[in-house]
Scaffold this active site. Structure first.
Site, PDB file in Angstrom:
ATOM      1  N   ARG A 186       0.842  -1.202   0.000  1.00 29.31           N
ATOM      2  CA  ARG A 186       0.000   0.000   0.000  1.00 29.31           C
ATOM      3  C   ARG A 186       0.872   1.245   0.000  1.00 29.31           C
ATOM      4  O   ARG A 186       2.061   1.174   0.333  1.00 29.31           O
ATOM      5  CB  ARG A 186      -0.846   0.007   1.283  1.00 29.31           C
ATOM      6  CG  ARG A 186      -1.633  -1.273   1.491  1.00 29.31           C
ATOM      7  CD  ARG A 186      -1.803  -1.580   2.993  1.00 29.31           C
ATOM      8  NE  ARG A 186      -2.369  -2.916   3.177  1.00 29.31           N
ATOM      9  CZ  ARG A 186      -3.670  -3.176   3.211  1.00 29.31           C
ATOM     10  NH1 ARG A 186      -4.534  -2.202   3.114  1.00 29.31           N
ATOM     11  NH2 ARG A 186      -4.104  -4.404   3.353  1.00 29.31           N
ATOM     12  N   ASP A 255      -3.551   3.948   3.459  1.00 26.00           N
ATOM     13  CA  ASP A 255      -3.334   2.515   3.747  1.00 26.00           C
ATOM     14  C   ASP A 255      -4.326   1.651   2.968  1.00 26.00           C
ATOM     15  O   ASP A 255      -4.191   0.423   2.957  1.00 26.00           O
ATOM     16  CB  ASP A 255      -3.448   2.230   5.247  1.00 26.00           C
ATOM     17  CG  ASP A 255      -4.722   2.768   5.855  1.00 26.00           C
ATOM     18  OD1 ASP A 255      -4.988   3.974   5.703  1.00 26.00           O
ATOM     19  OD2 ASP A 255      -5.482   1.989   6.462  1.00 26.00           O
ATOM     20  N   ASN A 256      -5.298   2.283   2.327  1.00 28.01           N
ATOM     21  CA  ASN A 256      -6.254   1.530   1.517  1.00 28.01           C
ATOM     22  C   ASN A 256      -6.027   1.770   0.031  1.00 28.01           C
ATOM     23  O   ASN A 256      -6.935   1.574  -0.772  1.00 28.01           O
ATOM     24  CB  ASN A 256      -7.689   1.911   1.900  1.00 28.01           C
ATOM     25  CG  ASN A 256      -8.034   1.456   3.315  1.00 28.01           C
ATOM     26  OD1 ASN A 256      -7.435   0.525   3.838  1.00 28.01           O
ATOM     27  ND2 ASN A 256      -8.988   2.119   3.937  1.00 28.01           N
ATOM     28  N   ASP A 265      -9.842  -2.987  -0.059  1.00 27.52           N
ATOM     29  CA  ASP A 265     -10.405  -2.582   1.236  1.00 27.52           C
ATOM     30  C   ASP A 265     -11.760  -1.904   1.100  1.00 27.52           C
ATOM     31  O   ASP A 265     -11.921  -0.725   1.390  1.00 27.52           O
ATOM     32  CB  ASP A 265      -9.415  -1.692   2.008  1.00 27.52           C
ATOM     33  CG  ASP A 265      -8.402  -2.523   2.775  1.00 27.52           C
ATOM     34  OD1 ASP A 265      -8.549  -3.766   2.801  1.00 27.52           O
ATOM     35  OD2 ASP A 265      -7.475  -1.947   3.361  1.00 27.52           O
TER      36      ASP A 265
HETATM   37  P1  AMP Z   1      -9.449  -0.178   7.558  1.00 25.73           P
HETATM   38  O1  AMP Z   1      -9.777   1.287   7.583  1.00 25.73           O
HETATM   39  O2  AMP Z   1     -10.619  -1.074   7.787  1.00 25.73           O
HETATM   40  O3  AMP Z   1      -8.715  -0.529   6.311  1.00 25.73           O
HETATM   41  O4  AMP Z   1      -8.497  -0.475   8.791  1.00 25.73           O
HETATM   42  C1  AMP Z   1      -7.531   0.423   9.281  1.00 25.73           C
HETATM   43  C2  AMP Z   1      -6.638  -0.238  10.289  1.00 25.73           C
HETATM   44  O5  AMP Z   1      -7.388  -0.733  11.398  1.00 25.73           O
HETATM   45  C3  AMP Z   1      -5.851  -1.425   9.775  1.00 25.73           C
HETATM   46  O6  AMP Z   1      -4.589  -1.412  10.383  1.00 25.73           O
HETATM   47  C4  AMP Z   1      -6.652  -2.610  10.259  1.00 25.73           C
HETATM   48  O7  AMP Z   1      -5.878  -3.775  10.394  1.00 25.73           O
HETATM   49  C5  AMP Z   1      -7.141  -2.121  11.602  1.00 25.73           C
HETATM   50  N1  AMP Z   1      -8.378  -2.795  12.022  1.00 25.73           N
HETATM   51  C6  AMP Z   1      -9.600  -2.636  11.498  1.00 25.73           C
HETATM   52  N2  AMP Z   1     -10.491  -3.405  12.144  1.00 25.73           N
HETATM   53  C7  AMP Z   1      -9.824  -4.081  13.101  1.00 25.73           C
HETATM   54  C8  AMP Z   1     -10.193  -5.030  14.106  1.00 25.73           C
HETATM   55  N3  AMP Z   1     -11.441  -5.455  14.268  1.00 25.73           N
HETATM   56  N4  AMP Z   1      -9.208  -5.504  14.894  1.00 25.73           N
HETATM   57  C9  AMP Z   1      -7.946  -5.088  14.764  1.00 25.73           C
HETATM   58  N5  AMP Z   1      -7.541  -4.195  13.859  1.00 25.73           N
HETATM   59  C10 AMP Z   1      -8.462  -3.686  13.018  1.00 25.73           C
HETATM   60 MG    MG Z   2      -7.485  -1.068   5.248  1.00 25.97          MG
END
Ligand code: AMP
Ligand code: MG
Length: 504
Positions: A186, A255-256, A265
């Site tokens: 990413r 990060d996405n 994502d």
């Molecule tokens: P996202 O916006 O969903 O792409 O996630 C952003 C960050 O949050 C990434 O580092 C994910 O791994 C982390 N993350 C999202 N949901 C969870 C969860 N339920 N447990 C642990 N880490 C999470």
């Molecule tokens: Mg993500």
């Protein structure tokens, strides 16, 4: 249920783990109570050459919940950082995901297989590492829809229910998704090492990415600048595809954003119904940062963060590096507009024209923008309007007219469009309508249908609606009367009140 999968061949490489120590931690999926297969894409498994043709559902459930991975498989949690809604988080990483390895597919492409929802990792922060059935099946629907629309995307290979509860605002059934991606590298992966000024790893990661996604660039001294250009080109093409089809990602944090140029994502993403540039569905996007019309600008902003991260690789002195990066990123807008216009030309039935001049571009841009302005003024369904424009190309403008309150305005625009079409005599009328139907989908993942299917699966364990919707989404251009319910817009009140969630 958790017996080892000894009789199926399941060979994965892990070049990321082998070549990039320090960019991940080795980690194992958490045990789960009662894995049950909800979804498996046999065709995709075949394309990946996984040798799972003979595997039964229990075996697949054990495998794709991480309970019976072959011995040679050593999953890792990748580290990354990221700008989330504009703010830098120096450490994110796979908080609920694991890269289990890479398959070399039938075309010789290296593709990641990764779990999502496989338990806590060292990067979980306050999260539980889990995922729920609804959001994981949502990834299936959106990924398959994007794939059927011909848009570069990650795809779901499997979803396994864990038999365990996941605690969100409500208690939900848990699930693990297996995702297939060109890679999971990413923009944020580079930001992580840049923030630590770890130039050695930054360079290793860049050269790994080049070898994996842009091997034709070779290993010359200009390769990193050429690579930045290639990454930006891919994003501009991807964003044009999203915009052409009315896709709103919803959480375009750095990060996405994949270096490989795939859609990735899908959290709160949603497709537009009535055309409006300001459309936002995500419950967490309170200021509309990631609204439909902002997406190309956000992609460019993300690429600027990417360029900043890799600045030390572009030149020895910072001023030269900044000049190089600025020059490359300045081309993003024109590249995006080019792809966008080419997409809209095809949607307008104008793809037949050979060469275009700047004046042609201006004329066609104005034609396309005026059409969009008409849709906006009338609150007209974006997807349906294009489809009915194809009817108009066949001399049946009535269905299109039925969508618009302002008949004279539509009439005036149609006259301009017909004049423009007439410049392309090579395109016979019937061919034009057909060509338009081949690029303007009738069926997109409409929010009310997606929610209906996910609700049945999550709340009642009924997969029928999900499977029927999936089947329809795989044939987005077909005019099959049996699929009519999937082509209908949601009631206006539904869309006005619709909010999507990250599913975390
Ligand atoms: P996202 O916006 O969903 O792409 O996630 C952003 C960050 O949050 C990434 O580092 C994910 O791994 C982390 N993350 C999202 N949901 C969870 C969860 N339920 N447990 C642990 N880490 C999470
Ligand atoms: Mg993500």
């Amino acid at each position: 249920m958790t017996s080892p999968v000894s009789d199926v061949s399941f060979k994965l490489d892990n070049s990321f783990a082998r070549e990039l120590p320090g960019c991940y931690v080795a980690w194992s999926p958490a045990p789960v109570a009662a894995p049950r297969l909800l979804y498996f894409n046999r065709e995709l498994a075949g394309e990946l050459g996984l040798g799972l043709d003979a595997a039964g559902t229990d075996e697949l459930a054990a495998l794709f919940s991480g309970q019976a991975l072959p011995e040679h498989v050593a999953p890792i949690a990748q580290v990354y950082a990221g700008h989330q809604f504009g703010n830098f988080s120096p450490q994110l990483g796979d908080g609920r995901a694991l890269l289990i390895g890479e398959a070399i597919d039938r075309q010789g492409r290296r593709r990641d297989l990764a779990f999502k929802g496989s338990g806590r990792t060292p990067f979980s922060r306050n999260g539980d590492g889990k995922a729920a059935v609804g959001p994981m099946l949502r990834e299936v629907l959106i990924g398959e829809a994007m794939h059927a629309l011909g848009i570069p995307t990650t795809r779901a290979l499997a979803v396994v229910a864990t038999g365990e509860p996941v605690y969100r605002e409500q208690t939900l059934p848990g699930a693990i998704l297996t995702r297939v991606a060109a890679s999971h590298i990413r923009v944020g992966t580079f930001e992580y090492f840049a923030a630590r000024d770890d130039r050695e790893r930054l360079k290793q990661l860049a050269d790994y990415s080049i070898a994996r996604h842009d091997a034709e660039l070779g290993d010359g001294p200009q390769r990193h600048a050429q690579w930045l250009h290639a990454v930006a080109q891919r994003q501009s093409a991807l964003l044009a595809r999203w915009m052409n089809v009315g896709f709103i990602h919803g959480v375009m944090n750095t990060d996405n954003m994949s270096i490989a140029g795939e859609s990735i994502d899908f959290g709160p993403c949603a497709f537009m119904e009535a055309y409006h540039p300001g459309t936002v569905f995500s419950s967490i996007d309170q200021h509309g940062r990631y609204a439909y019309a902002n997406q190309p600008g956000i992609a460019q902003w993300n690429l600027a963060r990417f360029a900043e991260a890799i600045l030390p690789l572009l030149a020895d002195d910072e001023d030269s590096a900044v000049d190089i990066a600025t020059g490359i990123l300045a081309g993003f807008g024109a590249s995006y507009r080019h792809h966008w216009l080419q997409g809209l030309r095809a949607k307008l039935g104008l793809a037949g024209e050979p060469a275009q001049s700047g004046a042609d571009d201006q004329r066609d841009t104005a034609l396309a923008e005026d059409w969009l302005a008409l849709l906006q003024a009338g609150g007209v369904d974006y997807t349906l309007a294009w489809r009915r424009l194809a009817d108009a190309a066949e001399g049946r403008p009535q269905p299109l007219h039925a969508l618009f309150a302002d008949g004279p305005a539509l009439q005036a625009w149609l006259a301009r469009w017909q004049q423009r079409c007439a410049i392309e005599p090579s395109h016979a009328t019937a061919q034009r309508a057909q060509a338009m139907r081949a690029v303007n989908p009738l069926i997109i993942p409409r929010n009310h249908r997606v929610e209906e299917a996910l609700d049945a699966a999550s709340a009642r364990g009924e997969l029928g609606p999900f499977e029927a919707l999936l089947d329809a989404l795989r044939r987005p251009f077909d005019d099959d009367p049996q699929l009519a319910r999937y082509a209908e817009p949601a009631p206006t009140e539904y869309t006005a009140g619709y909010r999507s969630f990250c599913g975390t």
